[in-house]
Design a protein around this motif. Structure first.
Motif, PDB file in Angstrom:
ATOM      1  N   THR A   1      27.936 -15.712 -32.906  1.00 26.16           N
ATOM      2  CA  THR A   1      26.659 -16.319 -32.560  1.00 26.16           C
ATOM      3  C   THR A   1      25.776 -16.464 -33.815  1.00 26.16           C
ATOM      4  O   THR A   1      24.916 -16.915 -33.690  1.00 26.16           O
TER       5      THR A   1
ATOM      6  N   ALA B   1      19.019 -12.898 -33.585  1.00 28.60           N
ATOM      7  CA  ALA B   1      19.619 -11.942 -32.647  1.00 28.60           C
ATOM      8  C   ALA B   1      20.798 -11.553 -33.144  1.00 28.60           C
ATOM      9  O   ALA B   1      21.190 -10.168 -32.925  1.00 28.60           O
ATOM     10  N   ALA B   2      21.576 -12.067 -33.524  1.00 26.09           N
ATOM     11  CA  ALA B   2      23.258 -11.715 -34.061  1.00 26.09           C
ATOM     12  C   ALA B   2      22.763 -10.760 -35.100  1.00 26.09           C
ATOM     13  O   ALA B   2      23.678  -9.613 -35.095  1.00 26.09           O
TER      14      ALA B   2
ATOM     15  N   ALA C   1      30.586 -10.776 -30.320  1.00 23.31           N
ATOM     16  CA  ALA C   1      29.512 -11.793 -29.871  1.00 23.31           C
ATOM     17  C   ALA C   1      28.580 -12.045 -31.003  1.00 23.31           C
ATOM     18  O   ALA C   1      28.059 -13.179 -31.299  1.00 23.31           O
ATOM     19  N   ALA C   2      28.089 -10.839 -32.047  1.00 17.07           N
ATOM     20  CA  ALA C   2      27.103 -11.174 -32.946  1.00 17.07           C
ATOM     21  C   ALA C   2      27.778 -12.024 -34.062  1.00 17.07           C
ATOM     22  O   ALA C   2      27.216 -13.070 -34.448  1.00 17.07           O
ATOM     23  N   ASN C   3      29.203 -11.709 -34.324  1.00 20.00           N
ATOM     24  CA  ASN C   3      29.779 -12.519 -35.357  1.00 20.00           C
ATOM     25  C   ASN C   3      29.956 -14.098 -34.992  1.00 20.00           C
ATOM     26  O   ASN C   3      29.849 -14.810 -35.632  1.00 20.00           O
TER      27      ASN C   3
ATOM     28  N   LEU D   1      25.271  -9.712 -26.591  1.00 16.47           N
ATOM     29  CA  LEU D   1      24.582  -8.899 -27.794  1.00 16.47           C
ATOM     30  C   LEU D   1      24.142  -7.424 -27.184  1.00 16.47           C
ATOM     31  O   LEU D   1      23.886  -6.636 -27.918  1.00 16.47           O
ATOM     32  N   GLU D   2      23.939  -7.469 -25.880  1.00 14.59           N
ATOM     33  CA  GLU D   2      23.467  -6.471 -25.203  1.00 14.59           C
ATOM     34  C   GLU D   2      24.569  -5.622 -24.340  1.00 14.59           C
ATOM     35  O   GLU D   2      24.320  -4.591 -23.607  1.00 14.59           O
TER      36      GLU D   2
ATOM     37  N   LEU E   1      25.194 -15.014 -26.145  1.00 17.16           N
ATOM     38  CA  LEU E   1      24.240 -14.212 -26.372  1.00 17.16           C
ATOM     39  C   LEU E   1      23.926 -12.899 -25.549  1.00 17.16           C
ATOM     40  O   LEU E   1      23.539 -12.071 -26.189  1.00 17.16           O
TER      41      LEU E   1
ATOM     42  N   ARG F   1      29.700  -6.567 -28.392  1.00 17.40           N
ATOM     43  CA  ARG F   1      28.645  -6.739 -29.109  1.00 17.40           C
ATOM     44  C   ARG F   1      28.921  -7.420 -30.503  1.00 17.40           C
ATOM     45  O   ARG F   1      28.370  -8.390 -31.102  1.00 17.40           O
TER      46      ARG F   1
ATOM     47  N   ARG G   1      20.119  -8.923 -35.751  1.00 15.63           N
ATOM     48  CA  ARG G   1      19.830  -7.553 -35.403  1.00 15.63           C
ATOM     49  C   ARG G   1      20.757  -6.657 -34.891  1.00 15.63           C
ATOM     50  O   ARG G   1      20.861  -5.673 -34.870  1.00 15.63           O
ATOM     51  N   THR G   2      21.758  -7.331 -33.861  1.00 16.68           N
ATOM     52  CA  THR G   2      22.999  -6.632 -33.282  1.00 16.68           C
ATOM     53  C   THR G   2      23.714  -5.996 -34.392  1.00 16.68           C
ATOM     54  O   THR G   2      24.288  -4.933 -34.136  1.00 16.68           O
TER      55      THR G   2
END
Length: 123
Positions: A81, A88-89, A77-79, A66-67, A63, A74, A91-92
């Protein structure tokens, strides 16, 4: 030098290799080295599966990525999570899509369409 089996790596080591793999993946994409890019997708999935198999599903350790400053880190990580932190994923992924930085924005858009339509069901 051969790396340790994933099962012998710490969560921190797995996350660090995830980051390194995604950074190299971005470089490969920019140089049209798609065989390298695709090989790293496989490695990232293996790393994520190992985190998932750990007690408590340690994909949450991704997580903070994501930043990350690197857009490919990013994105990956989004994919990876979406199942453990979908808001959160998402939004990213939306921010990456809105950046219009291709090909990353296209990848994020494809993932969002699949997720929103229900065709993509992260586990």
């Amino acid at each position: 030098m051969k790396s340790k089996p994933l099962s012998e790596m710490s969560e921190s080591d797995l996350v660090n290799e995830f980051v390194s793999s995604a950074i190299i993946q971005k470089e490969a994409s920019e140089k049209n080295k798609f065989s390298v890019y695709n090989k790293l997708i496989k490695r990232i999935v293996e790393l994520t599966q190992e985190l998932k198999s750990r007690p408590g599903d340690r994909r949450r350790d991704l997580l903070p990525l994501l930043e990350h400053e690197n857009i490919q880190v990013r994105l990956m990580a989004a994919n990876e999570t979406l199942a453990v932190a979908p808001e959160a994923a998402r939004r990213t992924l939306q921010a990456i899509k809105d950046s219009n930085w291709f090909p990353f924005a296209a990848d994020a858009s494809t993932t969002l369409r699949g997720f929103d339509s229900g065709r993509l069901r992260p586990e």
